[in-house]
Design a protein around this motif. Structure first.
Motif, PDB file in Angstrom:
ATOM      1  N   GLY A 162       0.764  -1.264   0.282  1.00  0.00           N
ATOM      2  CA  GLY A 162      -0.158  -0.117  -0.139  1.00  0.00           C
ATOM      3  C   GLY A 162       0.977   1.434  -0.003  1.00  0.00           C
ATOM      4  O   GLY A 162       2.243   1.350  -0.278  1.00  0.00           O
ATOM      5  N   SER A 163       0.648   2.183   0.410  1.00  0.00           N
ATOM      6  CA  SER A 163       0.764   3.406   0.206  1.00  0.00           C
ATOM      7  C   SER A 163       1.491   3.796   1.903  1.00  0.00           C
ATOM      8  O   SER A 163       0.970   4.212   2.932  1.00  0.00           O
ATOM      9  CB  SER A 163       0.225   4.489  -0.415  1.00  0.00           C
ATOM     10  OG  SER A 163       0.766   5.744   0.466  1.00  0.00           O
ATOM     11  N   LYS A 164       2.282   4.956   1.897  1.00  0.00           N
ATOM     12  CA  LYS A 164       2.720   5.612   3.618  1.00  0.00           C
ATOM     13  C   LYS A 164       1.858   6.223   4.128  1.00  0.00           C
ATOM     14  O   LYS A 164       1.752   7.248   4.875  1.00  0.00           O
ATOM     15  CB  LYS A 164       4.314   5.806   3.111  1.00  0.00           C
ATOM     16  CG  LYS A 164       5.102   4.732   3.393  1.00  0.00           C
ATOM     17  CD  LYS A 164       6.593   5.405   3.239  1.00  0.00           C
ATOM     18  CE  LYS A 164       7.727   4.132   2.580  1.00  0.00           C
ATOM     19  NZ  LYS A 164       9.049   4.728   2.460  1.00  0.00           N
ATOM     20  N   SER A 165       1.330   7.065   3.175  1.00  0.00           N
ATOM     21  CA  SER A 165       0.446   8.506   2.753  1.00  0.00           C
ATOM     22  C   SER A 165      -0.542   8.628   1.873  1.00  0.00           C
ATOM     23  O   SER A 165      -0.578   8.683   0.775  1.00  0.00           O
ATOM     24  CB  SER A 165       1.721   9.298   2.458  1.00  0.00           C
ATOM     25  OG  SER A 165       1.364  11.202   2.205  1.00  0.00           O
ATOM     26  N   ASP A 166      -1.339   8.728   2.944  1.00  0.00           N
ATOM     27  CA  ASP A 166      -3.070   9.046   2.409  1.00  0.00           C
ATOM     28  C   ASP A 166      -2.767  10.568   1.633  1.00  0.00           C
ATOM     29  O   ASP A 166      -3.880  10.349   0.337  1.00  0.00           O
ATOM     30  CB  ASP A 166      -3.798   9.273   3.558  1.00  0.00           C
ATOM     31  CG  ASP A 166      -4.161   7.744   3.875  1.00  0.00           C
ATOM     32  OD1 ASP A 166      -3.783   6.585   3.523  1.00  0.00           O
ATOM     33  OD2 ASP A 166      -4.984   6.525   5.329  1.00  0.00           O
ATOM     34  N   VAL A 167      -1.995  11.856   1.903  1.00  0.00           N
ATOM     35  CA  VAL A 167      -2.701  12.267   1.075  1.00  0.00           C
ATOM     36  C   VAL A 167      -2.175  12.946   0.055  1.00  0.00           C
ATOM     37  O   VAL A 167      -2.388  12.651  -1.360  1.00  0.00           O
ATOM     38  CB  VAL A 167      -1.886  13.894   1.600  1.00  0.00           C
ATOM     39  CG1 VAL A 167      -1.318  15.178   1.167  1.00  0.00           C
ATOM     40  CG2 VAL A 167      -2.383  14.090   3.235  1.00  0.00           C
ATOM     41  N   VAL A 168      -0.402  11.925  -0.072  1.00  0.00           N
ATOM     42  CA  VAL A 168      -0.395  11.440  -1.985  1.00  0.00           C
ATOM     43  C   VAL A 168      -0.849  11.014  -2.405  1.00  0.00           C
ATOM     44  O   VAL A 168      -0.917  10.745  -3.661  1.00  0.00           O
ATOM     45  CB  VAL A 168       0.823  11.422  -1.275  1.00  0.00           C
ATOM     46  CG1 VAL A 168       1.844  11.001  -2.206  1.00  0.00           C
ATOM     47  CG2 VAL A 168       1.908  11.738  -0.407  1.00  0.00           C
ATOM     48  N   THR A 169      -1.453   9.516  -1.744  1.00  0.00           N
ATOM     49  CA  THR A 169      -1.762   8.561  -3.001  1.00  0.00           C
ATOM     50  C   THR A 169      -3.940   9.182  -2.732  1.00  0.00           C
ATOM     51  O   THR A 169      -4.548   8.340  -3.324  1.00  0.00           O
ATOM     52  CB  THR A 169      -1.828   7.301  -2.602  1.00  0.00           C
ATOM     53  OG1 THR A 169      -1.939   6.862  -1.291  1.00  0.00           O
ATOM     54  CG2 THR A 169      -0.525   6.865  -2.722  1.00  0.00           C
ATOM     55  N   MET A 170      -4.583  10.091  -2.060  1.00  0.00           N
ATOM     56  CA  MET A 170      -5.817  10.054  -2.045  1.00  0.00           C
ATOM     57  C   MET A 170      -6.442   9.729  -1.333  1.00  0.00           C
ATOM     58  O   MET A 170      -8.374   8.920  -1.550  1.00  0.00           O
ATOM     59  CB  MET A 170      -6.097   9.768  -3.757  1.00  0.00           C
ATOM     60  CG  MET A 170      -5.157  11.185  -4.767  1.00  0.00           C
ATOM     61  SD  MET A 170      -5.413  11.025  -6.014  1.00  0.00           S
ATOM     62  CE  MET A 170      -4.633  11.945  -7.112  1.00  0.00           C
ATOM     63  N   GLY A 171      -6.185   8.865  -0.311  1.00  0.00           N
ATOM     64  CA  GLY A 171      -6.919   8.370   0.736  1.00  0.00           C
ATOM     65  C   GLY A 171      -7.577   6.191  -0.111  1.00  0.00           C
ATOM     66  O   GLY A 171      -8.392   5.866   0.323  1.00  0.00           O
ATOM     67  N   LEU A 172      -6.811   6.016  -1.200  1.00  0.00           N
ATOM     68  CA  LEU A 172      -7.019   4.489  -2.115  1.00  0.00           C
ATOM     69  C   LEU A 172      -7.290   3.841  -1.196  1.00  0.00           C
ATOM     70  O   LEU A 172      -6.535   4.144   0.396  1.00  0.00           O
ATOM     71  CB  LEU A 172      -6.374   4.961  -3.221  1.00  0.00           C
ATOM     72  CG  LEU A 172      -6.873   5.710  -3.930  1.00  0.00           C
ATOM     73  CD1 LEU A 172      -5.321   5.631  -4.899  1.00  0.00           C
ATOM     74  CD2 LEU A 172      -7.819   5.498  -4.401  1.00  0.00           C
ATOM     75  N   GLU A 173      -7.480   2.513  -0.769  1.00  0.00           N
ATOM     76  CA  GLU A 173      -7.611   1.931  -0.260  1.00  0.00           C
ATOM     77  C   GLU A 173      -6.370   1.075  -0.249  1.00  0.00           C
ATOM     78  O   GLU A 173      -5.672   0.748  -1.517  1.00  0.00           O
ATOM     79  CB  GLU A 173      -8.885   0.939  -0.119  1.00  0.00           C
ATOM     80  CG  GLU A 173      -9.976   1.222   0.009  1.00  0.00           C
ATOM     81  CD  GLU A 173     -11.281  -0.151  -0.293  1.00  0.00           C
ATOM     82  OE1 GLU A 173     -11.142  -1.008  -0.059  1.00  0.00           O
ATOM     83  OE2 GLU A 173     -12.384   0.746  -0.344  1.00  0.00           O
ATOM     84  N   ARG A 199      -9.694   2.943  -6.472  1.00  0.00           N
ATOM     85  CA  ARG A 199     -10.197   2.265  -6.016  1.00  0.00           C
ATOM     86  C   ARG A 199      -8.982   2.085  -4.742  1.00  0.00           C
ATOM     87  O   ARG A 199      -8.827   2.912  -3.513  1.00  0.00           O
ATOM     88  CB  ARG A 199     -11.689   1.198  -5.050  1.00  0.00           C
ATOM     89  CG  ARG A 199     -12.075   0.670  -4.413  1.00  0.00           C
ATOM     90  CD  ARG A 199     -12.568  -0.298  -4.778  1.00  0.00           C
ATOM     91  NE  ARG A 199     -13.397  -0.862  -2.758  1.00  0.00           N
ATOM     92  CZ  ARG A 199     -13.792  -1.816  -3.039  1.00  0.00           C
ATOM     93  NH1 ARG A 199     -15.122  -2.327  -4.005  1.00  0.00           N
ATOM     94  NH2 ARG A 199     -14.004  -2.172  -1.834  1.00  0.00           N
ATOM     95  N   TYR A 200      -8.188   0.933  -5.523  1.00  0.00           N
ATOM     96  CA  TYR A 200      -6.399   0.714  -4.843  1.00  0.00           C
ATOM     97  C   TYR A 200      -5.535   1.840  -5.032  1.00  0.00           C
ATOM     98  O   TYR A 200      -5.504   2.187  -5.867  1.00  0.00           O
ATOM     99  CB  TYR A 200      -6.689  -0.610  -4.375  1.00  0.00           C
ATOM    100  CG  TYR A 200      -8.083  -1.378  -4.372  1.00  0.00           C
ATOM    101  CD1 TYR A 200      -8.422  -1.450  -3.404  1.00  0.00           C
ATOM    102  CD2 TYR A 200      -9.556  -1.856  -5.476  1.00  0.00           C
ATOM    103  CE1 TYR A 200      -9.287  -2.521  -2.640  1.00  0.00           C
ATOM    104  CE2 TYR A 200     -10.279  -3.202  -4.987  1.00  0.00           C
ATOM    105  CZ  TYR A 200     -11.051  -3.115  -4.014  1.00  0.00           C
ATOM    106  OH  TYR A 200     -11.547  -4.191  -3.638  1.00  0.00           O
ATOM    107  N   VAL A 201      -5.004   1.316  -3.767  1.00  0.00           N
ATOM    108  CA  VAL A 201      -3.425   1.982  -4.349  1.00  0.00           C
ATOM    109  C   VAL A 201      -2.617   1.363  -6.228  1.00  0.00           C
ATOM    110  O   VAL A 201      -2.206   1.867  -6.277  1.00  0.00           O
ATOM    111  CB  VAL A 201      -2.231   1.880  -2.694  1.00  0.00           C
ATOM    112  CG1 VAL A 201      -0.830   2.218  -3.769  1.00  0.00           C
ATOM    113  CG2 VAL A 201      -3.029   2.405  -1.960  1.00  0.00           C
ATOM    114  N   ASN A 202      -3.840   0.222  -5.569  1.00  0.00           N
ATOM    115  CA  ASN A 202      -2.571  -0.355  -6.966  1.00  0.00           C
ATOM    116  C   ASN A 202      -3.005   0.059  -7.972  1.00  0.00           C
ATOM    117  O   ASN A 202      -2.695   0.430  -9.293  1.00  0.00           O
ATOM    118  CB  ASN A 202      -2.670  -2.465  -6.923  1.00  0.00           C
ATOM    119  CG  ASN A 202      -2.001  -2.872  -6.462  1.00  0.00           C
ATOM    120  OD1 ASN A 202      -0.563  -2.895  -5.819  1.00  0.00           O
ATOM    121  ND2 ASN A 202      -2.273  -3.860  -5.196  1.00  0.00           N
ATOM    122  N   ASP A 203      -4.216   0.182  -8.183  1.00  0.00           N
ATOM    123  CA  ASP A 203      -5.005   1.103  -9.531  1.00  0.00           C
ATOM    124  C   ASP A 203      -3.951   2.285  -9.315  1.00  0.00           C
ATOM    125  O   ASP A 203      -4.283   2.507 -11.073  1.00  0.00           O
ATOM    126  CB  ASP A 203      -6.403   1.567  -9.016  1.00  0.00           C
ATOM    127  CG  ASP A 203      -6.809   0.262  -8.795  1.00  0.00           C
ATOM    128  OD1 ASP A 203      -7.214  -0.548  -9.438  1.00  0.00           O
ATOM    129  OD2 ASP A 203      -8.053   0.427  -7.855  1.00  0.00           O
TER     130      ASP A 203
END
Length: 268
Positions: A162-173, A199-203
């Motif tokens: 996933g991601s370390k940052s919801d701001v950078v990756t727009m809160g994706l799952e 919907r997801y970070v992988n997207d």
């Protein structure tokens, strides 16, 4: 000859200062966009230098790059997000800020309009038909320059989980192997992927990988290849058979463009 826009670089630095005077957690996101802007500006200089541009067209492209994300700072102050879907269109907001602040008052009306139009349209999924050629060129330079820097910024936040940052990756799952089949289909068939599709970070990773089909200039692909950015992104994809197909398709497209370009006919 590269036009002198030192005055506008100083304005941009001063414009960001009040937004950076905030708590430490928020400041990192302001710094992120300020530093991103300066790297996009450098990318635009490299791309512009490889093209046969008039002084006017180069000036519009460089000012468009410098100001392309000027709306991001007010966007984050108001909404604490960089997701246009969950706040405002940062391109349109930036264009309005340039007009409200009268930043380009010393320039001819034609350049003022072209720069604001470039900022307003740099984040569109596709550019409208019938654009004046100098605006189309400037906007494409900014779009390529933007993509070249977004890659490493986001890849540094991506992992297989996933991601370390919801701001950078727009809160994706998050999710090690989760992705949207429609997004995968669009990439494999060379179709445009919308942010609303994700919907997801992988997207998000797949959307970025799909940009290999949308770079306008051969020099942009050269820079992407030389910096090893795409390989870093592909390395963060989950270990799934369908993702191996993604890697193959993306690499083949890069090889095709680099072979056709022959390091000397960008944008022709």
């Amino acid at each position: 000859m590269v036009p002198d826009i030192t005055l506008y670089q100083k304005w941009f630095e001063q414009y960001v200062v009040p937004y950076a005077q905030t708590d430490s957690e928020d400041r990192q996101y302001i710094d992120l966009k300020r530093d991103h802007t300066l790297r996009v500006f450098d990318n635009a200089k490299q791309i512009s230098a490889s093209l046969s541009l008039t002084s006017r067209d180069m000036k519009v492209a460089l000012l468009g790059a410098l100001f392309h994300d000027v709306g991001r700072f007010e966007q984050f102050r108001m909404y604490k997000t960089y997701s246009d879907r969950n706040s405002v269109n940062h391109g349109l907001l930036g264009s309005r800020i340039l007009k409200y602040e009268n930043v380009l008052a010393k320039e001819p009306k034609e350049i003022q309009h072209a720069v604001r139009a470039t900022v307003a349209m740099h984040n569109k999924l596709a550019l409208p038909k019938g654009l004046p050629e100098h605006i189309r060129i400037a906007t494409n330079i900014v779009r390529d320059s933007d993509k070249l820097d977004i890659f490493p910024v986001l890849v540094s936040n991506f992992t297989h989980d996933g991601s370390k940052s919801d701001v950078v990756t727009m809160g994706l799952e998050e999710g090690a192997t989760k992705y949207t089949r429609q997004v995968l289909y669009k990439l494999l068939h060379g179709e445009s992927i919308r942010y609303d599709d994700m919907r997801y970070v992988n997207d998000f990773k797949l959307l970025l990988a799909s940009w290999v089909f949308g770079l306008e200039y051969g020099v942009s692909m050269q820079l992407l290849h030389q910096r090893g950015i795409m390989e870093r992104l592909l390395d963060t994809l989950p270990a799934l058979p369908e993702m191996e197909k993604v890697k193959r398709v993306v690499r083949e497209e890069m090889e095709r463009v680099l072979a056709e370009d022959c390091f000397g006919e960008e944008g022709e």
